[in-house]
Design an enzyme around this catalytic site. Structure first.
Site, short mmCIF file in Angstrom:
data_model
loop_
_atom_site.label_atom_id
_atom_site.label_comp_id
_atom_site.label_asym_id
_atom_site.label_seq_id
_atom_site.Cartn_x
_atom_site.Cartn_y
_atom_site.Cartn_z
CG HIS A 49 -6.11 1.79 6.30
ND1 HIS A 49 -6.15 0.56 5.87
CD2 HIS A 49 -7.41 2.15 6.97
CE1 HIS A 49 -7.29 0.02 6.25
NE2 HIS A 49 -8.02 1.26 6.88
CE1 TYR A 75 1.15 2.57 8.69
CE2 TYR A 75 -0.28 4.35 9.98
CZ TYR A 75 -0.06 3.40 8.68
OH TYR A 75 -0.85 3.52 7.62
NE ARG A 122 -2.30 0.67 4.15
CZ ARG A 122 -1.70 1.37 4.78
NH1 ARG A 122 -1.44 2.69 4.58
NH2 ARG A 122 -1.61 0.94 5.82
#
Length: 361
Positions: A261, A270, A257
């Site tokens: 998200h 993160y 990805r």
């Protein structure tokens, strides 16, 4: 991991799956590229429109185009897709129009498209729930006698889409149980994009995800999810298997990805930029472009024409999205039940009408 096109755009053979590309013409390969290129442009516009306040949310597929276009083009008309919320590329292949996707994220209708018209259910926000629904639908196909007849226009299969994080959900594992014991004609298509929102793979599983299938009694296979040819070939093989009555299978499309998200997420909190840079060199679109150029299957004129087509598509999306009329707020009660005049719904409709009327003064 099955790979038919290297990150540098070189064709490689596979002893089992190369044969599934035999029927593809150069036009089909250019079609794969066009699909991925235009779907990425749809995705880019979706992100921009959300940032401009025109959409409530957008879920990006950036980096996952090859996985989705490969399986989408391997499906037949009578097959059925059960997506999560990121499968814009699958929708593109099934005939879902970009503005139908935009209307769902703008919140101006009650779904966006007719699932039975295109053979694809609406997006499912509840993680993993669509996998249960897909399994039940696949069991129904078997009961209807539309599996293993030998008729290519009748035999059907289901593809249920989910991410790596969803494999930890009970719904998904229960689906594996039911599909396995009932020999359901379903392909479980997991897009392993390395991150379940902010949780990396190592926090989700101690082994490769495709190994999960072994415990439920059906085959699992890992494919290079950034290789559209491998995604197509493996998906075609597993779909043929399902339609023939050989039961379920699990495909793990190993991809990444590249974006957040969703547009409400900040991936810099993160994951490190260096990881993203590594995957940029595995870009699925550039990989196929290199192959098409090197092999002489596409010239510069093809790519230039596609740029113009993408620009026109973007203009249509922007104008169409901004111009969508606001829905009638009372319309939310219209399709809750198939039959009208449901007592509880009519009571709620009346209460809402009274509430809305209280603002008229």
């Amino acid at each position: 991991m099955v790979q038919l096109l290297t990150p540098e755009g070189e064709r490689v053979d596979h002893p089992e799956y190369s044969r599934y590309l035999d029927g593809l013409a150069d036009e089909d390969l250019r079609g794969f590229y066009r699909d991925m290129f235009l779907v990425r442009r749809v995705d880019t516009e979706g992100t921009a429109l959300q940032r401009q306040g025109e959409l409530g949310l957008w879920v990006s597929l950036l980096g996952q185009e090859a996985a989705q276009i490969g399986v989408g083009r391997a499906m037949r008309k009578q097959d059925y897709a059960f997506p999560g919320y990121r499968e814009h590329g699958v929708g593109w292949c099934r005939g879902v129009q970009p503005l139908q996707v935009m209307s769902q994220f703008r919140g101006v209708d009650q779904g966006g498209w007719d699932p039975n018209e295109v053979g694809m259910q609406l997006f499912t926000i509840v993680i993993g729930n669509q996998v249960l629904m897909g399994t039940g639908y696949a069991m129904g196909i078997t009961l209807d006698g539309d599996v293993g007849t030998g008729d290519p226009d009748r035999d059907a299969a289901v593809v249920a889409f989910f991410g790596d994080g969803a494999t930890a959900q009970g719904d998904v594992n229960e689906s594996f149980v039911f599909a396995g014991v009932n020999n359901a004609p379903i392909v479980f298509f997991c897009q392993n994009n390395q991150w379940a929102i902010s949780e990396p793979n190592e926090r989700q599983t101690r082994g490769p995800l495709y190994h999960r299938a072994n415990g439920f009694g059906f085959p699992g296979i890992r494919v290079d999810g950034n290789d559209v040819l491998a995604s197509y070939a493996v998906s075609k093989a597993m779909l043929d298997r399902a339609r023939d009555g050989q039961g379920p299978s699990f495909i793990e499309a190993f991809t990444y990805r590249m974006s957040a998200h969703t547009t409400s997420d900040d991936p810099t909190k993160y994951r490190v930029d260096a990881e993203v840079e590594v995957w940029k060199h595995r870009d699925p679109i550039q990989r196929l472009r290199a192959y098409l150029t090197r092999s002489g299957k596409a010239d510069q004129g093809f790519f230039d024409d596609l740029e113009r087509e993408a620009d026109a598509l973007a203009e249509t999306i922007r104008a169409g999205t901004v111009g969508m009329p606001d829905p009638d707020p009372h319309g939310m009660f219209d399709h809750v039940y198939v039959e009208p005049d449901h007592a509880l719904i009519e009571q709620q409709r009346a209460e809402f009408a009274a509430y809305a009327a209280s603002f008229e003064d």
